[in-house]
Design a protein around this motif. Structure first.
Motif, mmCIF file in Angstrom:
data_model
loop_
_atom_site.group_PDB
_atom_site.id
_atom_site.type_symbol
_atom_site.label_atom_id
_atom_site.label_comp_id
_atom_site.label_asym_id
_atom_site.label_seq_id
_atom_site.Cartn_x
_atom_site.Cartn_y
_atom_site.Cartn_z
ATOM 1 N N ASN A 180 -5.691 2.708 -9.118
ATOM 2 C CA ASN A 180 -5.192 3.707 -8.168
ATOM 3 C C ASN A 180 -5.451 3.275 -6.725
ATOM 4 O OD1 ASN A 180 -4.415 5.355 -10.262
ATOM 5 N ND2 ASN A 180 -6.205 6.684 -10.147
ATOM 6 N N PHE A 181 -6.663 2.815 -6.475
ATOM 7 C CA PHE A 181 -7.030 2.429 -5.106
ATOM 8 C C PHE A 181 -6.171 1.242 -4.641
ATOM 9 C CE2 PHE A 181 -11.587 3.917 -6.312
ATOM 10 C CZ PHE A 181 -11.165 5.239 -6.255
ATOM 11 N N LEU A 182 -5.873 0.319 -5.547
ATOM 12 C CA LEU A 182 -5.009 -0.812 -5.175
ATOM 13 C C LEU A 182 -3.610 -0.314 -4.833
ATOM 14 C CD1 LEU A 182 -5.966 -3.592 -7.778
ATOM 15 C CD2 LEU A 182 -7.022 -3.085 -5.577
ATOM 16 N N HIS A 183 -3.081 0.620 -5.632
ATOM 17 C CA HIS A 183 -1.751 1.170 -5.341
ATOM 18 C C HIS A 183 -1.723 1.832 -3.971
ATOM 19 C CE1 HIS A 183 -1.235 1.682 -9.986
ATOM 20 N NE2 HIS A 183 -1.092 0.431 -9.603
ATOM 21 N N MET A 184 -2.825 2.426 -3.596
ATOM 22 C CA MET A 184 -2.864 3.162 -2.335
ATOM 23 C C MET A 184 -3.155 2.263 -1.140
ATOM 24 S SD MET A 184 -4.500 6.859 -3.187
ATOM 25 C CE MET A 184 -5.522 6.509 -4.590
ATOM 26 N N LEU A 185 -4.046 1.281 -1.314
ATOM 27 C CA LEU A 185 -4.531 0.531 -0.147
ATOM 28 C C LEU A 185 -4.158 -0.945 -0.156
ATOM 29 C CD1 LEU A 185 -8.152 1.994 0.017
ATOM 30 C CD2 LEU A 185 -6.127 2.803 1.228
ATOM 31 N N ASN A 186 -3.832 -1.508 -1.308
ATOM 32 C CA ASN A 186 -3.466 -2.929 -1.411
ATOM 33 C C ASN A 186 -4.450 -3.848 -0.664
ATOM 34 O OD1 ASN A 186 -0.623 -4.871 -0.173
ATOM 35 N ND2 ASN A 186 -1.913 -5.296 -1.920
ATOM 36 N N LEU B 198 -9.448 -1.677 6.715
ATOM 37 C CA LEU B 198 -8.001 -1.889 6.659
ATOM 38 C C LEU B 198 -7.570 -2.590 7.932
ATOM 39 C CD1 LEU B 198 -6.889 1.630 5.360
ATOM 40 C CD2 LEU B 198 -6.977 -0.495 4.037
ATOM 41 N N ASP B 199 -6.927 -3.733 7.781
ATOM 42 C CA ASP B 199 -6.460 -4.468 8.946
ATOM 43 C C ASP B 199 -7.610 -4.666 9.948
ATOM 44 O OD1 ASP B 199 -4.512 -5.884 10.189
ATOM 45 O OD2 ASP B 199 -3.408 -4.166 10.948
ATOM 46 N N GLN C 10 1.790 -7.930 -8.628
ATOM 47 C CA GLN C 10 1.651 -8.307 -7.207
ATOM 48 C C GLN C 10 0.315 -7.824 -6.613
ATOM 49 O OE1 GLN C 10 3.629 -10.028 -5.170
ATOM 50 N NE2 GLN C 10 5.446 -10.279 -6.444
ATOM 51 N N TYR C 11 -0.166 -6.663 -7.091
ATOM 52 C CA TYR C 11 -1.411 -6.118 -6.542
ATOM 53 C C TYR C 11 -2.623 -6.978 -6.910
ATOM 54 C CZ TYR C 11 1.033 -1.787 -5.341
ATOM 55 O OH TYR C 11 1.883 -0.869 -4.789
ATOM 56 N N ASN D 27 -8.577 -6.671 4.533
ATOM 57 C CA ASN D 27 -8.376 -5.407 3.806
ATOM 58 C C ASN D 27 -9.329 -5.362 2.624
ATOM 59 O OD1 ASN D 27 -5.871 -4.183 5.185
ATOM 60 N ND2 ASN D 27 -5.226 -6.285 4.758
ATOM 61 N N SER E 136 2.149 -3.187 -10.826
ATOM 62 C CA SER E 136 2.826 -4.462 -10.574
ATOM 63 C C SER E 136 1.779 -5.562 -10.442
ATOM 64 C CB SER E 136 3.642 -4.381 -9.281
ATOM 65 O OG SER E 136 3.937 -5.674 -8.803
ATOM 66 N N ALA F 222 0.836 -1.213 0.000
ATOM 67 C CA ALA F 222 0.000 0.000 0.000
ATOM 68 C C ALA F 222 0.864 1.253 0.000
ATOM 69 C CB ALA F 222 -0.919 -0.017 1.216
ATOM 70 N N ALA F 223 0.183 2.400 -0.097
ATOM 71 C CA ALA F 223 0.810 3.717 0.023
ATOM 72 C C ALA F 223 1.746 4.064 -1.132
ATOM 73 C CB ALA F 223 1.539 3.870 1.365
ATOM 74 N N GLU F 224 1.430 3.596 -2.336
ATOM 75 C CA GLU F 224 2.161 4.059 -3.523
ATOM 76 C C GLU F 224 1.416 5.257 -4.112
ATOM 77 O OE1 GLU F 224 5.019 3.398 -4.806
ATOM 78 O OE2 GLU F 224 5.624 1.626 -3.672
ATOM 79 N N PHE F 225 1.449 6.370 -3.378
ATOM 80 C CA PHE F 225 0.650 7.530 -3.763
ATOM 81 C C PHE F 225 1.247 8.291 -4.940
ATOM 82 C CE2 PHE F 225 -2.691 8.172 -0.470
ATOM 83 C CZ PHE F 225 -2.477 6.994 0.204
ATOM 84 N N SER G 33 -7.306 -7.011 -0.265
ATOM 85 C CA SER G 33 -7.375 -8.375 -0.796
ATOM 86 C C SER G 33 -8.700 -8.632 -1.490
ATOM 87 C CB SER G 33 -7.160 -9.392 0.317
ATOM 88 O OG SER G 33 -8.123 -9.216 1.329
#
Lengths: 319, 319
Positions: free
Chosen positions: B241-247, B142-143, B280-281, B126, B278, A154-157, B249
């Protein structure tokens, strides 16, 4: 003495510090080049930890590392600037040598944690940290916990789309915040304008950097000013989005590009005001610059240790 | 019997249910219009809670409400569709009558919590929930904790800029996800194309809706198909975008517009694949539709009670 070991690994240098576990005071710190003849970076790190530790007993280790990594598994998937750091189980390597708990964190996340615990973000429960340099890194603390996501990705802003038709980002996609507001984004814009014949005191040479563009802007060069105005505008739009999504109480801006000061911040604040959907998001919001400087990675690694390894402790404002 | 009271307030209807505090089974539920002659919505809510409770003893109350509200303070700042619900201290009103703990949550957040605890998101730590109907609402876990932000204003994922020069959003700003992918965004696009003379089985009348456009698309109307393709594309970009920010599942999609199925989802998945930085997301990421239907608000309010009022409990996958 019993000590915590904290480390910050960069592409150029690695730092290791030792802290007394009782009062957290720093008892030793050393910095060496990350690369060196006849040793892998991991071997150099192990040796540096031994040197910094001396005769003291290590209780736990925390490492801030660059690139993609999984903090839960302790694996560095890819640290582009460090040879051999690909699918490296750094936690296992360090555990095999030192036999103590080992924690690992992404450098931007650790910087956010450092600013939250010891820097500009003290007393804040919800924090967004952006470091704007060659690229844009970020870290987020929500309700006094680091935002990691399911796999620590996370957190790739820096990699959020501001305009799908926008300029190319270093990651290969178009119109990301990083493609507009990072040092690379600013430099690419100036290059493109110079190539198109725009007049400026700057010239198309290989040394063109955001630092040089900043200097030209401070002297009144209109292309240079325009480059920072544009970066600030997109940064402001992006921050509005982040506020809508996370509603933090503080936004901390670090990294070399922020040296441009109001050249960047004035258009940023203007775009933020124009883009926010409700003034409630800006009420009591603090937007400020980072304070920890080069020490931020080590401080962040220490923050990780005392929030994760010790019993979870609240920030001063916690109730 | 001791009961929990949960309520879901909409612009049209309000629902109240009673649950046995021991086994959480639902022992009663009623639904009435939100507006009625000679009573304020708050008075109607109080009366409905009394009816549903009967002789049972209430232990705590949770309410899912629309609009801007502060869950910590218990205040509804503005519920646009409910007359008089402006700066309303709903918690205090209900506490004054029932003298039990009262919890309040935004309806989209409650829906996210409901799907997480009882619906499509069980076993996920998540989660991102998007409800796509007239507008776009959202909620994030989140968590295993609901994302609220500093003042409970977080998770407005409909109001993130996809293109600063894009179409007008209902909030007055340009190029938000909601302006592209909501029912309103889809309808506005079709209206604009029809006005520009594009041929279609659809016509410019006041009843044009995303439902009607969906029906036309299912019959092969090319403008209607294009409208959903466009919405899906921007939805996919936004989800990346949301995946990059919050990752997360899991991403759960609800709301009437998702009835369009693959018309929306195929271009969404394609844009997501193209926009992700990536793979990975996407590894182990589940993207699915909501399962709780009209009951989601009540289920979410119950989830709020048992995670906030009872001792915090982990989701089944929690360790």
């Amino acid at each position: 003495m019993e000590i915590y070991i904290v480390s910050d690994i960069g592409g150029t240098q690695m730092r290791v510090a030792a802290h007394n576990t009782e009062d957290l005071s720093r008892v030793n710190v050393k910095k060496i080049p990350t690369l060196g003849e006849g040793q892998t970076p991991t071997e150099r790190l192990i040796q540096l930890i031994r040197e910094v530790s001396g005769e003291n007993r290590i209780r736990a280790i925390a490492v801030a590392a660059p690139g993609y990594l999984d903090p839960e598994k302790g694996i560095v998937y890819l640290a582009p600037n460090i040879p051999g750091w690909r699918n490296l189980n750094l936690r296992q390597h360090l555990y095999d040598v030192f036999r103590v708990p080992v924690y690992l964190g992404n450098d931007a996340n650790m910087a956010a944690l450092g600013e939250w615990k010891f820097g500009a973000g003290i007393h804040h429960r919800n924090l967004l940290y952006l470091t704007i340099s060659t690229g844009i890194g970020s870290g987020v603390v929500l309700d006094n916990r680091l935002l990691l996501g399911e796999n620590g990705l996370a957190a790739e802003f820096g990699h959020v789309t501001i305009d799908p038709e926008g300029p190319l980002c270093g990651c290969g996609h178009r119109g990301h915040l990083e493609a507009y507001a990072s040092g690379t984004g600013i430099t690419n814009f100036v290059r493109q304008q110079l190539s198109a014949g725009v007049r400026s005191s700057l010239s198309l040479d290989n040394n063109l950097s955001s630092k040089e563009i900043n200097q030209a802007a401070q002297l009144g060069d209109s292309l240079a000013i325009q480059a920072f105005t544009r970066a600030g505008k997109y940064l402001g739009i992006a921050i509005a989005n982040f506020l809508h999504m996370l509603n933090p109480s503080i936004v901390i801006l670090g990294g070399g590009v922020t040296q441009a000061g109001d050249l960047l911040f004035t258009p940023m604040h203007q775009a933020l005001q124009e883009s926010i959907i409700s003034p409630q998001y800006l009420k009591n919001l603090k937007i400020t610059t980072a304070v920890l400087g080069d020490d931020v990675g080590l401080k962040g690694a220490l923050a990780l240790l005392i929030t994760e390894f010790c019993q979870p402790i609240q920030n001063s404002s916690g109730s």
